[in-house]
Design an enzyme around this catalytic site. Sequence first.
Site, PDB file in Angstrom:
ATOM      1  N   TYR A 156      -6.518   5.809  -0.587  1.00  0.00           N
ATOM      2  CA  TYR A 156      -6.548   4.654  -1.489  1.00  0.00           C
ATOM      3  C   TYR A 156      -6.411   3.357  -0.693  1.00  0.00           C
ATOM      4  O   TYR A 156      -7.207   2.413  -0.850  1.00  0.00           O
ATOM      5  CB  TYR A 156      -5.412   4.816  -2.485  1.00  0.00           C
ATOM      6  CG  TYR A 156      -5.188   3.695  -3.459  1.00  0.00           C
ATOM      7  CD1 TYR A 156      -6.232   3.136  -4.190  1.00  0.00           C
ATOM      8  CD2 TYR A 156      -3.894   3.206  -3.688  1.00  0.00           C
ATOM      9  CE1 TYR A 156      -6.002   2.126  -5.114  1.00  0.00           C
ATOM     10  CE2 TYR A 156      -3.654   2.206  -4.610  1.00  0.00           C
ATOM     11  CZ  TYR A 156      -4.708   1.660  -5.316  1.00  0.00           C
ATOM     12  OH  TYR A 156      -4.463   0.661  -6.222  1.00  0.00           O
ATOM     13  N   ALA A 157      -5.417   3.309   0.179  1.00  0.00           N
ATOM     14  CA  ALA A 157      -5.180   2.107   0.967  1.00  0.00           C
ATOM     15  C   ALA A 157      -6.344   1.807   1.902  1.00  0.00           C
ATOM     16  O   ALA A 157      -6.710   0.640   2.100  1.00  0.00           O
ATOM     17  CB  ALA A 157      -3.885   2.260   1.769  1.00  0.00           C
TER      18      ALA A 157
END
Length: 253
Positions: A156-157
């Site tokens: 996600y990051a």
Amino acid sequence: MAALRDQVALVTGAGQGVGRGIALALAGEGVHVAALGRTRSTLEGTCAELRARGVRAEPFVLDVADTAAIPGVVAEVVAAFGGVDLLVNNAYRGAYGPLLSMTQEDFQRGFTTAPFAAFAFMTACHPSMVERGGGSIVNVVTSAMVRWDLSTWGAYAAAKQALRSLTRTAAVEWAPQGIRVNAIAPHATSPGVRAWAEANPEDAAAFEATIPMRRIGDCEQDIGRAVVALVGPDLGYLTGATVPLDGGQAHFG
């Protein structure tokens, strides 16, 4: 904010959560909204709320993972509304969990629906914004990018960090054309967050305790209103920034 009245915003993921909150806040300032998302029923619900605030709102069904379809949908929005002044890239459909739990497809989906989709929307909206004398783009990223412990948040990051870099690049390249590009990193009471909190009340309480303001932001009042300010003339000299809307939890150096 009279300066935003009768502008046109394209908001992705507008059927619920942060996207809906941003759309509602913009409508409160007289902005007409093209609401994009995967589910027509939720988009219709959002559009009904927007119309009740006195603006024009139309739903456009699209899965942002289908990046090849994005230019065509933007062309439909431009034809329907006469152009686009504001773009909010909010929709995201990626993977969470330990890296070894993911397939290659899981990992790639986050990049497809974050930087790749945003790139397609930004480049497709660019000609209309130039024609209308400028515009403003807001890309939704995450404070997970700067967590000290990225366990389970890595994919996600990584996708959102790519979107943050895209934000900065477009801000620099498009500033001479009057187009501002910023990112926000919100904590918000989206349906997903509420469901998680209800299922994990102790974890949710512990998470809120890490937020200096001791609460998670409201999608419209905290996130949407901040976007209104960000795209308005009072912050007209701000571009290329990542604005943390998380009650003071994260630090972006």
